[in-house]
Design a protein around this motif. Structure first.
Motif, PDB file in Angstrom:
ATOM      1  N   THR A 158       0.798  -1.240   0.000  1.00  0.00           N
ATOM      2  CA  THR A 158       0.000   0.000   0.000  1.00  0.00           C
ATOM      3  C   THR A 158       0.827   1.286   0.000  1.00  0.00           C
ATOM      4  O   THR A 158       2.016   1.280   0.326  1.00  0.00           O
ATOM      5  N   THR A 159       0.143   2.391  -0.363  1.00  0.00           N
ATOM      6  CA  THR A 159       0.798   3.704  -0.501  1.00  0.00           C
ATOM      7  C   THR A 159       1.522   4.103   0.781  1.00  0.00           C
ATOM      8  O   THR A 159       2.681   4.532   0.736  1.00  0.00           O
ATOM      9  N   THR A 160       0.829   3.980   1.913  1.00  0.00           N
ATOM     10  CA  THR A 160       1.449   4.391   3.176  1.00  0.00           C
ATOM     11  C   THR A 160       2.698   3.571   3.466  1.00  0.00           C
ATOM     12  O   THR A 160       3.712   4.119   3.906  1.00  0.00           O
ATOM     13  N   ASN A 192      -6.560   1.036  -5.785  1.00  0.00           N
ATOM     14  CA  ASN A 192      -6.720   2.275  -5.009  1.00  0.00           C
ATOM     15  C   ASN A 192      -7.935   3.064  -5.507  1.00  0.00           C
ATOM     16  O   ASN A 192      -8.683   3.622  -4.708  1.00  0.00           O
ATOM     17  N   GLY A 223      -6.062  11.898  -4.153  1.00  0.00           N
ATOM     18  CA  GLY A 223      -5.066  11.024  -4.777  1.00  0.00           C
ATOM     19  C   GLY A 223      -5.797   9.881  -5.456  1.00  0.00           C
ATOM     20  O   GLY A 223      -6.969  10.009  -5.832  1.00  0.00           O
ATOM     21  N   TYR A 224      -5.128   8.740  -5.569  1.00  0.00           N
ATOM     22  CA  TYR A 224      -5.754   7.599  -6.266  1.00  0.00           C
ATOM     23  C   TYR A 224      -7.033   7.163  -5.544  1.00  0.00           C
ATOM     24  O   TYR A 224      -8.074   6.977  -6.161  1.00  0.00           O
ATOM     25  N   CYS A 225      -6.935   6.998  -4.214  1.00  0.00           N
ATOM     26  CA  CYS A 225      -8.122   6.551  -3.469  1.00  0.00           C
ATOM     27  C   CYS A 225      -9.208   7.621  -3.485  1.00  0.00           C
ATOM     28  O   CYS A 225     -10.391   7.323  -3.701  1.00  0.00           O
ATOM     29  N   GLU A 244      -7.833  19.332  -0.510  1.00  0.00           N
ATOM     30  CA  GLU A 244      -6.503  18.941  -0.981  1.00  0.00           C
ATOM     31  C   GLU A 244      -5.454  19.927  -0.469  1.00  0.00           C
ATOM     32  O   GLU A 244      -5.794  21.038  -0.054  1.00  0.00           O
ATOM     33  N   ARG A 249      -3.584  18.566  -7.830  1.00  0.00           N
ATOM     34  CA  ARG A 249      -4.680  17.634  -7.525  1.00  0.00           C
ATOM     35  C   ARG A 249      -5.959  18.417  -7.229  1.00  0.00           C
ATOM     36  O   ARG A 249      -7.053  18.015  -7.615  1.00  0.00           O
ATOM     37  N   ALA A 300     -10.631   6.124   4.974  1.00  0.00           N
ATOM     38  CA  ALA A 300     -10.214   5.013   4.109  1.00  0.00           C
ATOM     39  C   ALA A 300      -8.698   4.970   3.950  1.00  0.00           C
ATOM     40  O   ALA A 300      -8.170   4.147   3.203  1.00  0.00           O
ATOM     41  N   HIS A 302      -4.702   4.406   5.349  1.00  0.00           N
ATOM     42  CA  HIS A 302      -4.194   3.180   5.983  1.00  0.00           C
ATOM     43  C   HIS A 302      -4.263   3.184   7.511  1.00  0.00           C
ATOM     44  O   HIS A 302      -4.653   2.197   8.119  1.00  0.00           O
ATOM     45  N   ASN A 347     -13.492   0.429   4.645  1.00  0.00           N
ATOM     46  CA  ASN A 347     -13.868  -0.653   3.721  1.00  0.00           C
ATOM     47  C   ASN A 347     -13.402  -2.018   4.224  1.00  0.00           C
ATOM     48  O   ASN A 347     -13.757  -3.040   3.644  1.00  0.00           O
ATOM     49  N   HIS A 356     -11.944  -4.801  -0.739  1.00  0.00           N
ATOM     50  CA  HIS A 356     -12.127  -4.536  -2.171  1.00  0.00           C
ATOM     51  C   HIS A 356     -12.860  -5.684  -2.859  1.00  0.00           C
ATOM     52  O   HIS A 356     -12.779  -6.837  -2.422  1.00  0.00           O
TER      53      HIS A 356
HETATM   54  P1  NAI Z   1      -2.014   9.383  -2.845  1.00  0.00           P
HETATM   55  O1  NAI Z   1      -0.654   9.854  -2.405  1.00  0.00           O
HETATM   56  O2  NAI Z   1      -2.253   9.157  -4.300  1.00  0.00           O
HETATM   57  O3  NAI Z   1      -3.129  10.441  -2.364  1.00  0.00           O
HETATM   58  C1  NAI Z   1      -3.144  11.096  -1.132  1.00  0.00           C
HETATM   59  C2  NAI Z   1      -3.625  12.532  -1.397  1.00  0.00           C
HETATM   60  O4  NAI Z   1      -3.886  13.154  -0.155  1.00  0.00           O
HETATM   61  C3  NAI Z   1      -2.586  13.383  -2.137  1.00  0.00           C
HETATM   62  O5  NAI Z   1      -3.168  13.979  -3.281  1.00  0.00           O
HETATM   63  C4  NAI Z   1      -2.179  14.406  -1.092  1.00  0.00           C
HETATM   64  O6  NAI Z   1      -1.852  15.668  -1.663  1.00  0.00           O
HETATM   65  C5  NAI Z   1      -3.446  14.502  -0.256  1.00  0.00           C
HETATM   66  N1  NAI Z   1      -3.216  15.044   1.094  1.00  0.00           N
HETATM   67  C6  NAI Z   1      -2.156  14.875   1.914  1.00  0.00           C
HETATM   68  N2  NAI Z   1      -2.321  15.589   3.049  1.00  0.00           N
HETATM   69  C7  NAI Z   1      -3.514  16.233   2.929  1.00  0.00           C
HETATM   70  C8  NAI Z   1      -4.237  17.113   3.773  1.00  0.00           C
HETATM   71  N3  NAI Z   1      -3.739  17.544   4.955  1.00  0.00           N
HETATM   72  N4  NAI Z   1      -5.445  17.578   3.343  1.00  0.00           N
HETATM   73  C9  NAI Z   1      -5.949  17.189   2.130  1.00  0.00           C
HETATM   74  N5  NAI Z   1      -5.294  16.359   1.289  1.00  0.00           N
HETATM   75  C10 NAI Z   1      -4.093  15.882   1.694  1.00  0.00           C
HETATM   76  O7  NAI Z   1      -2.306   8.091  -2.001  1.00  0.00           O
HETATM   77  P2  NAI Z   1      -3.433   6.947  -2.267  1.00  0.00           P
HETATM   78  O8  NAI Z   1      -2.858   5.878  -3.105  1.00  0.00           O
HETATM   79  O9  NAI Z   1      -4.674   7.619  -2.662  1.00  0.00           O
HETATM   80  O10 NAI Z   1      -3.553   6.338  -0.791  1.00  0.00           O
HETATM   81  C11 NAI Z   1      -4.111   7.118   0.262  1.00  0.00           C
HETATM   82  C12 NAI Z   1      -4.171   6.294   1.550  1.00  0.00           C
HETATM   83  O11 NAI Z   1      -5.080   5.204   1.353  1.00  0.00           O
HETATM   84  C13 NAI Z   1      -2.862   5.648   1.963  1.00  0.00           C
HETATM   85  O12 NAI Z   1      -2.798   5.613   3.366  1.00  0.00           O
HETATM   86  C14 NAI Z   1      -2.969   4.234   1.412  1.00  0.00           C
HETATM   87  O13 NAI Z   1      -2.113   3.336   2.068  1.00  0.00           O
HETATM   88  C15 NAI Z   1      -4.430   3.971   1.665  1.00  0.00           C
HETATM   89  N6  NAI Z   1      -5.064   2.931   0.863  1.00  0.00           N
HETATM   90  C16 NAI Z   1      -6.202   2.419   1.387  1.00  0.00           C
HETATM   91  C17 NAI Z   1      -6.878   1.425   0.716  1.00  0.00           C
HETATM   92  C18 NAI Z   1      -8.096   0.852   1.320  1.00  0.00           C
HETATM   93  O14 NAI Z   1      -8.410  -0.294   1.025  1.00  0.00           O
HETATM   94  N7  NAI Z   1      -8.825   1.589   2.112  1.00  0.00           N
HETATM   95  C19 NAI Z   1      -6.400   0.897  -0.582  1.00  0.00           C
HETATM   96  C20 NAI Z   1      -5.229   1.576  -1.094  1.00  0.00           C
HETATM   97  C21 NAI Z   1      -4.593   2.563  -0.383  1.00  0.00           C
END
Ligand code: NAI
Length: 429
Positions: A158-160, A192, A223-225, A244, A249, A300, A302, A347, A356
């Motif tokens: 995962t991203t984190t 994601n 981001g992606y999620c 954001e 973004r 949602a 990590h 989720n 998922h």
């Molecule tokens: P990403 O890096 O693509 O997106 C995160 C976004 O949050 C970035 O656009 C960033 O600029 C923004 N952000 C950071 N700090 C912020 C703040 N203070 N206010 C507003 N926006 C802010 O990461 P991704 O891939 O979207 O993953 C996000 C999290 O979700 C990670 O912790 C990842 O591990 C987790 N994840 C969870 C899943 C699940 O099943 N629930 C599946 C995949 C990832």
């Protein structure tokens, strides 16, 4: 030596748990053609023979299919959860019953049990680690550095986890190679985006029995999620608001037609809040103070640090379980702010959550499996110094091609002339 018990020793009616776990796995298996192809290949060629794999992942049916495939490839596997609320005990019990697999995952363990189970997997003296969030890599580097010489490498889901690993590598502290499985197109663009979007909304709807239509849904992070959550909420007729910190973004969200505003403003108008930033303190005291009565707060990302529950608890005059998986925090002025799944990934951690969709995890785990295989391809071994590595693109393509074949989707290929043209710089107008 850890004395932490495997799941089979922790359940009262282990036989019926196993049976239900196997039933869940069988359903997942039927919809995972990539993993089926990988398992057949692993069984025939034994690429993981003699390896010992420690895993910390969300232990539910899809993950179980990955664990089985790794064991079928010749490895001995010890697995535990990567979140105290995401384990399905029945699936964990079914896995624990498979040859060469030991499962320590148990839902609802406290912090002590969670880390004791991680240590129990490390007792296997792994040659490979497979993580979702980097807890195994962290525990090995901090407490079992003597094992590092024997570790070929790891994979991170995962991203984190990838962020944490990169921070560790930047500090010169990461002492073995780890593949950033998260960063592959076959994982990130599907898991994601679509996986988190669909399963977060489904879990929230099932947990609350409330509609999306006409609601103001605030998505923290685009981001992606966040993109997936926003798109699916919009598809359910919600009005989506994005917060954001990254200007491109924020602009992307604006051009997509969503309202973009600071959380301080969104707090006043949101009905449902879903954080997806991977960062901390996204919704804090100043926001709670201005929220409407009855809002839903979910995360949602990590870790459970995106919504400041300690601050919310301090503000609350009362706190009670409003529904299974929903904790109401009552404010002095009578407003009720409802936290879903204790602010853990909604989720996976709500009582009805299934994670998922199966098809999405087939792709993510297909990449995981071939990345593990790649760590052991001896002719490549020297390519992978300690640090974070991209999964080779041809492996990601391999998984995409298996999936397209399974879906009976045909696609074009480049002609020699086209390939030559795309690779040249001297063809002008
Ligand atoms: P990403 O890096 O693509 O997106 C995160 C976004 O949050 C970035 O656009 C960033 O600029 C923004 N952000 C950071 N700090 C912020 C703040 N203070 N206010 C507003 N926006 C802010 O990461 P991704 O891939 O979207 O993953 C996000 C999290 O979700 C990670 O912790 C990842 O591990 C987790 N994840 C969870 C899943 C699940 O099943 N629930 C599946 C995949 C990832």
């Amino acid at each position: 030596m850890s004395t932490y018990p495997r799941i089979s020793a922790q359940l009262d009616d282990v036989e019926s748990a196993r049976e239900e776990g196997r039933r869940k796995m069988e359903w997942a298996r039927q919809h995972m053609p990539i993993m089926e192809a990988v398992r057949e290949d692993f069984e025939a060629n034994q690429p993981l023979a003699g390896e010992r794999i420690a895993m910390a992942m969300h232990v539910e049916a899809k993950t179980a299919i990955l664990v089985e495939a790794l064991a079928a490839g010749g490895a001995e596997v010890a697995v535990t959860g990567c979140n105290p609320l995401s384990t399905h005990d029945d699936v964990s019990a079914a896995l624990d019953d498979v040859d060469n697999i030991t499962s320590y995952a148990k839902r609802g363990v406290d912090d002590e049990g969670y880390y004791a189970a991680i240590e129990a997997t490390i007792d296997l003296e792994p040659t490979i680690t497979v993580d979702d969030g980097m807890d195994l890599v962290a525990a090995i580097h901090e407490d079992y550095p003597e094992l590092i010489d024997g570790i070929v490498g790891g994979c991170e889901e995962t991203t984190t986890g990838v962020h944490r690993l990169r921070a560790m590598a930047d500090d010169g502290a990461l002492e073995y190679p780890v593949f950033a499985v998260n960063d592959t197109p076959m994982k990130r663009l599907f898991d994601n985006v679509h996986g988190t979007g669909e399963s977060s909304l489904a879990s929230l709807a099932m947990t609350t029995n409330l509609s999306w239509a006409g609601k103001n849904v605030v998505v923290g992070g685009y981001g992606y999620c966040g993109k997936g959550v926003a798109k699916k909420a919009s598809g359910q007729n919600a009005n989506v608001i994005v917060t954001e910190v990254e200007p491109r973004r924020a602009l992307e969200a604006h051009m997509e037609g969503y309202d973009v505003m600071p959380m301080a403003e969104a707090a006043e108008v949101g009905d449902v809040f879903i954080t997806t930033t991977g960062n901390r303190d996204i919704i804090v005291e100043e926001h709670f103070e201005h929220m409407q009565d009855g809002v839903l707060l979910a995360n949602a990302g990590h870790f459970d640090v995106e919504i400041d529950l300690d601050a919310l608890d301090d503000l609350a005059v009362d706190r009670y379980e409003a529904r299974d998986g929903v904790e109401a925090y009552e404010m002095a002025d009578g407003r009720r702010l409802n936290v879903v799944a204790e602010g853990r990934l909604v989720n996976l951690a709500a009582p009805v959550s299934l994670g998922h969709p199966v098809e999405v995890m087939d792709q993510s785990f297909g990449v995981q499996a071939v990345a593990v295989r790649e760590l052991l391809e001896r002719e490549h071994a020297d390519d992978y110094e300690p640090g974070v590595h991209d999964v080779p693109d041809e492996l990601d393509r391999e998984i995409a091609e298996i999936k397209l074949a399974a879906e009976d989707v045909d696609f074009d290929s480049l002609t020699d002339t086209q390939r030559d043209y795309m690779g040249s710089w001297d063809h002008g107008t």
